[in-house]
Scaffold this motif. Structure first.
Motif, PDB file in Angstrom:
ATOM      1  N   LEU A 163       3.171  10.691 -10.232  1.00 53.39           N
ATOM      2  CA  LEU A 163       2.388  10.751 -11.457  1.00 53.39           C
ATOM      3  C   LEU A 163       2.428  12.136 -12.085  1.00 53.39           C
ATOM      4  O   LEU A 163       2.559  12.284 -13.312  1.00 53.39           O
ATOM      5  CB  LEU A 163       0.937  10.352 -11.161  1.00 53.39           C
ATOM      6  CG  LEU A 163       0.688   8.883 -10.813  1.00 53.39           C
ATOM      7  CD1 LEU A 163      -0.778   8.669 -10.479  1.00 53.39           C
ATOM      8  CD2 LEU A 163       1.091   7.981 -11.979  1.00 53.39           C
ATOM      9  N   GLU A 164       2.320  13.162 -11.265  1.00 52.83           N
ATOM     10  CA  GLU A 164       2.384  14.532 -11.787  1.00 52.83           C
ATOM     11  C   GLU A 164       3.736  14.822 -12.420  1.00 52.83           C
ATOM     12  O   GLU A 164       3.819  15.456 -13.477  1.00 52.83           O
ATOM     13  CB  GLU A 164       2.093  15.533 -10.671  1.00 52.83           C
ATOM     14  CG  GLU A 164       0.643  15.525 -10.211  1.00 52.83           C
ATOM     15  CD  GLU A 164       0.423  16.463  -9.052  1.00 52.83           C
ATOM     16  OE1 GLU A 164       1.417  17.092  -8.622  1.00 52.83           O
ATOM     17  OE2 GLU A 164      -0.721  16.567  -8.583  1.00 52.83           O
ATOM     18  N   MET A 165       4.817  14.359 -11.783  1.00 52.33           N
ATOM     19  CA  MET A 165       6.136  14.573 -12.355  1.00 52.33           C
ATOM     20  C   MET A 165       6.276  13.878 -13.700  1.00 52.33           C
ATOM     21  O   MET A 165       6.821  14.434 -14.667  1.00 52.33           O
ATOM     22  CB  MET A 165       7.204  14.068 -11.387  1.00 52.33           C
ATOM     23  CG  MET A 165       7.343  14.905 -10.114  1.00 52.33           C
ATOM     24  SD  MET A 165       8.459  14.199  -8.919  1.00 52.33           S
ATOM     25  CE  MET A 165      10.002  14.268  -9.821  1.00 52.33           C
ATOM     26  N   GLU A 166       5.743  12.638 -13.814  1.00 56.08           N
ATOM     27  CA  GLU A 166       5.815  11.928 -15.090  1.00 56.08           C
ATOM     28  C   GLU A 166       4.992  12.624 -16.167  1.00 56.08           C
ATOM     29  O   GLU A 166       5.406  12.719 -17.323  1.00 56.08           O
ATOM     30  CB  GLU A 166       5.330  10.499 -14.893  1.00 56.08           C
ATOM     31  CG  GLU A 166       6.279   9.640 -14.062  1.00 56.08           C
ATOM     32  CD  GLU A 166       5.753   8.244 -13.876  1.00 56.08           C
ATOM     33  OE1 GLU A 166       4.604   7.983 -14.315  1.00 56.08           O
ATOM     34  OE2 GLU A 166       6.487   7.405 -13.300  1.00 56.08           O
ATOM     35  N   GLU A 167       3.812  13.154 -15.798  1.00 62.54           N
ATOM     36  CA  GLU A 167       2.996  13.879 -16.772  1.00 62.54           C
ATOM     37  C   GLU A 167       3.690  15.139 -17.261  1.00 62.54           C
ATOM     38  O   GLU A 167       3.658  15.461 -18.452  1.00 62.54           O
ATOM     39  CB  GLU A 167       1.641  14.226 -16.154  1.00 62.54           C
ATOM     40  CG  GLU A 167       0.741  13.018 -15.946  1.00 62.54           C
ATOM     41  CD  GLU A 167      -0.552  13.397 -15.262  1.00 62.54           C
ATOM     42  OE1 GLU A 167      -0.700  14.600 -14.950  1.00 62.54           O
ATOM     43  OE2 GLU A 167      -1.408  12.513 -15.052  1.00 62.54           O
ATOM     44  N   LEU A 168       4.335  15.835 -16.343  1.00 64.33           N
ATOM     45  CA  LEU A 168       5.057  17.042 -16.743  1.00 64.33           C
ATOM     46  C   LEU A 168       6.211  16.712 -17.681  1.00 64.33           C
ATOM     47  O   LEU A 168       6.459  17.410 -18.665  1.00 64.33           O
ATOM     48  CB  LEU A 168       5.579  17.771 -15.496  1.00 64.33           C
ATOM     49  CG  LEU A 168       4.523  18.420 -14.599  1.00 64.33           C
ATOM     50  CD1 LEU A 168       5.176  18.954 -13.328  1.00 64.33           C
ATOM     51  CD2 LEU A 168       3.825  19.556 -15.335  1.00 64.33           C
ATOM     52  N   GLN A 169       6.918  15.634 -17.398  1.00 70.13           N
ATOM     53  CA  GLN A 169       8.011  15.241 -18.276  1.00 70.13           C
ATOM     54  C   GLN A 169       7.491  14.865 -19.660  1.00 70.13           C
ATOM     55  O   GLN A 169       8.070  15.246 -20.680  1.00 70.13           O
ATOM     56  CB  GLN A 169       8.769  14.060 -17.659  1.00 70.13           C
ATOM     57  CG  GLN A 169       9.578  14.425 -16.416  1.00 70.13           C
ATOM     58  CD  GLN A 169      10.256  13.225 -15.806  1.00 70.13           C
ATOM     59  OE1 GLN A 169      10.109  12.104 -16.302  1.00 70.13           O
ATOM     60  NE2 GLN A 169      11.005  13.464 -14.738  1.00 70.13           N
ATOM     61  N   ALA A 170       6.361  14.138 -19.721  1.00 75.70           N
ATOM     62  CA  ALA A 170       5.797  13.761 -21.014  1.00 75.70           C
ATOM     63  C   ALA A 170       5.333  14.987 -21.793  1.00 75.70           C
ATOM     64  O   ALA A 170       5.542  15.094 -23.003  1.00 75.70           O
ATOM     65  CB  ALA A 170       4.622  12.797 -20.804  1.00 75.70           C
TER      66      ALA A 170
ATOM     67  N   ASN B  48       0.850  -1.189   0.000  1.00 79.08           N
ATOM     68  CA  ASN B  48       0.000   0.000   0.000  1.00 79.08           C
ATOM     69  C   ASN B  48       0.889   1.244   0.000  1.00 79.08           C
ATOM     70  O   ASN B  48       1.425   1.635   1.043  1.00 79.08           O
ATOM     71  CB  ASN B  48      -0.921   0.017   1.229  1.00 79.08           C
ATOM     72  CG  ASN B  48      -1.909  -1.121   1.188  1.00 79.08           C
ATOM     73  OD1 ASN B  48      -2.365  -1.500   0.113  1.00 79.08           O
ATOM     74  ND2 ASN B  48      -2.227  -1.663   2.348  1.00 79.08           N
ATOM     75  N   TYR B  49       1.046   1.832  -1.141  1.00 74.97           N
ATOM     76  CA  TYR B  49       1.939   3.000  -1.258  1.00 74.97           C
ATOM     77  C   TYR B  49       1.189   4.258  -0.831  1.00 74.97           C
ATOM     78  O   TYR B  49      -0.022   4.380  -1.077  1.00 74.97           O
ATOM     79  CB  TYR B  49       2.409   3.146  -2.709  1.00 74.97           C
ATOM     80  CG  TYR B  49       3.594   4.062  -2.852  1.00 74.97           C
ATOM     81  CD1 TYR B  49       4.860   3.664  -2.451  1.00 74.97           C
ATOM     82  CD2 TYR B  49       3.419   5.335  -3.370  1.00 74.97           C
ATOM     83  CE1 TYR B  49       5.940   4.508  -2.579  1.00 74.97           C
ATOM     84  CE2 TYR B  49       4.499   6.181  -3.506  1.00 74.97           C
ATOM     85  CZ  TYR B  49       5.753   5.764  -3.112  1.00 74.97           C
ATOM     86  OH  TYR B  49       6.810   6.612  -3.245  1.00 74.97           O
ATOM     87  N   PRO B  50       1.832   5.225  -0.184  1.00 76.05           N
ATOM     88  CA  PRO B  50       1.150   6.472   0.211  1.00 76.05           C
ATOM     89  C   PRO B  50       0.561   7.186  -0.996  1.00 76.05           C
ATOM     90  O   PRO B  50       1.217   7.326  -2.028  1.00 76.05           O
ATOM     91  CB  PRO B  50       2.258   7.295   0.871  1.00 76.05           C
ATOM     92  CG  PRO B  50       3.265   6.303   1.310  1.00 76.05           C
ATOM     93  CD  PRO B  50       3.214   5.178   0.332  1.00 76.05           C
TER      94      PRO B  50
ATOM     95  N   TYR C 139       2.460   8.991  -4.282  1.00 70.72           N
ATOM     96  CA  TYR C 139       2.163   8.388  -5.581  1.00 70.72           C
ATOM     97  C   TYR C 139       1.629   9.438  -6.562  1.00 70.72           C
ATOM     98  O   TYR C 139       2.012   9.467  -7.745  1.00 70.72           O
ATOM     99  CB  TYR C 139       1.138   7.275  -5.381  1.00 70.72           C
ATOM    100  CG  TYR C 139       0.856   6.482  -6.635  1.00 70.72           C
ATOM    101  CD1 TYR C 139       1.798   5.612  -7.159  1.00 70.72           C
ATOM    102  CD2 TYR C 139      -0.363   6.628  -7.297  1.00 70.72           C
ATOM    103  CE1 TYR C 139       1.539   4.894  -8.316  1.00 70.72           C
ATOM    104  CE2 TYR C 139      -0.625   5.916  -8.449  1.00 70.72           C
ATOM    105  CZ  TYR C 139       0.331   5.045  -8.951  1.00 70.72           C
ATOM    106  OH  TYR C 139       0.071   4.352 -10.085  1.00 70.72           O
ATOM    107  N   ASN C 140       0.776  10.339  -6.074  1.00 68.18           N
ATOM    108  CA  ASN C 140       0.252  11.409  -6.933  1.00 68.18           C
ATOM    109  C   ASN C 140       1.358  12.355  -7.378  1.00 68.18           C
ATOM    110  O   ASN C 140       1.368  12.836  -8.515  1.00 68.18           O
ATOM    111  CB  ASN C 140      -0.832  12.190  -6.202  1.00 68.18           C
ATOM    112  CG  ASN C 140      -2.071  11.346  -5.971  1.00 68.18           C
ATOM    113  OD1 ASN C 140      -2.352  10.426  -6.751  1.00 68.18           O
ATOM    114  ND2 ASN C 140      -2.822  11.644  -4.923  1.00 68.18           N
ATOM    115  N   GLU C 141       2.304  12.631  -6.493  1.00 66.02           N
ATOM    116  CA  GLU C 141       3.428  13.487  -6.871  1.00 66.02           C
ATOM    117  C   GLU C 141       4.251  12.849  -7.986  1.00 66.02           C
ATOM    118  O   GLU C 141       4.657  13.512  -8.943  1.00 66.02           O
ATOM    119  CB  GLU C 141       4.308  13.748  -5.649  1.00 66.02           C
ATOM    120  CG  GLU C 141       3.678  14.666  -4.619  1.00 66.02           C
ATOM    121  CD  GLU C 141       4.574  14.873  -3.414  1.00 66.02           C
ATOM    122  OE1 GLU C 141       5.690  14.290  -3.423  1.00 66.02           O
ATOM    123  OE2 GLU C 141       4.161  15.590  -2.491  1.00 66.02           O
TER     124      GLU C 141
END
Length: 301
Positions: free
Chosen positions: A189-196, A179-181, A185-187
């Protein structure tokens, strides 16, 4: 009855709680003492008729004691507020101590002068900015330094643990059990979206543009003179051929300017304009028959 001499003998030779003995002399700590010296004329306890000046929050008051109020301790002192003006304060002291001993009046005025000078110096010092000397608590400084070092180490440890957990999560070590925090986890995902998004923005867009638009515009401007001549000839031919609609329109000749070569695009454009004008000027006969009256109406368009 109150006897001043007896009180003074008891205070002076036996015991007085306000008296302070030092090497330079004997002083009095009583707040009503007009001079601060322990002697017969300045003692507020051994004089049934006494006057002094006291300060209350920067305001001076004249205190007076008489023998008539000796039996009322709560009304023993009469208080009069003095104005801030020094000269007016002196006049008020003279008015209230008119029939009092001159030595007591003189001591009261001296006390007023000293207190006025002290108030002026206090105001000047309050307006003047001075350096404040403060001690440095060594124990507190060392304690804070140790706490900062521990906090830095804990922060580095937390960051390293977070990186390791993220790497394991990406590799799929824990599977679906872990169970990841949610916030972390949202942070991620946001970083990956910004990179994409940044990668998509960096890709150049390819566009196709026509390269002969300017040349065609220049040729159209050159053929503008021939268009006017062609319009005049087309109007003349339309007037001659208005009676017959079945004539062949394809045989229309388009005049050209001598000495110039025209493009196929401009020729086609001129032919289309000529045909449109001929069609507009062609007459159309419309007949309308009414069955009830057996009458026909003809209209020409």
């Amino acid at each position: 009855m109150q006897h001043d001499e007896v009180i003074w003998q008891v205070i002076r030779h036996n015991h007085c709680s306000f008296m302070a003995k030092i090497t330079t002399g004997k002083f009095c700590r009583n707040p009503y003492n007009v001079t601060g010296i322990c002697n017969r004329s300045s003692c507020p306890l051994a004089n049934s008729r006494y006057a002094t000046i006291r300060d209350h929050d920067g305001v001076f008051y004249l205190y007076m004691k008489t023998i008539e109020r000796a039996h009322k301790p709560n009304e023993l002192w009469e208080r009069v507020k003095l104005p801030r003006n020094y000269e007016k304060s002196l006049e008020l002291i003279d008015k209230h101590l008119m029939y009092w001993p001159k030595i007591l009046v003189h001591k009261t005025k001296q006390r007023l002068t000293k207190m006025t000078q002290m108030r002026i110096r206090m105001r000047k010092l309050a307006l003047k900015t001075r350096e404040k000397i403060m001690t440095t608590p060594r124990k507190e400084i060392k304690r804070e330094a140790r706490r900062e070092q521990k906090a830095e180490k804990a922060a580095l440890l937390d960051k390293s643990i977070e990186k390791e957990l993220l790497e394991r999560l990406k590799k799929g070590v824990y599977g679906d059990i872990y169970n990841y925090p949610v916030e972390a986890y949202n942070e991620v995902l946001e970083m990956e979206e910004l990179q994409a998004a940044s990668e998509e923005e960096e890709e150049p867009e390819i566009e196709y543009v026509e390269g002969y638009e300017e040349l065609e515009e220049e040729e159209d401007m050159e053929d503008f003179g021939g268009l006017a001549i062609h319009d005049q000839d087309a109007d003349a031919d339309a007037d001659e051929d208005s009676d017959g609609l079945d004539e062949d329109v394809e045989d229309i000749e388009v005049p050209r300017k001598r000495g110039r070569k025209e493009s196929t695009f401009s020729l086609r454009k001129l032919e289309k304009d000529a045909r449109a004008k001929l069609k507009k000027k062609a007459k159309v006969i419309v007949e309308v028959e009414n069955e009830e009256t057996n009458e026909r109406q003809t209209t020409v368009h």
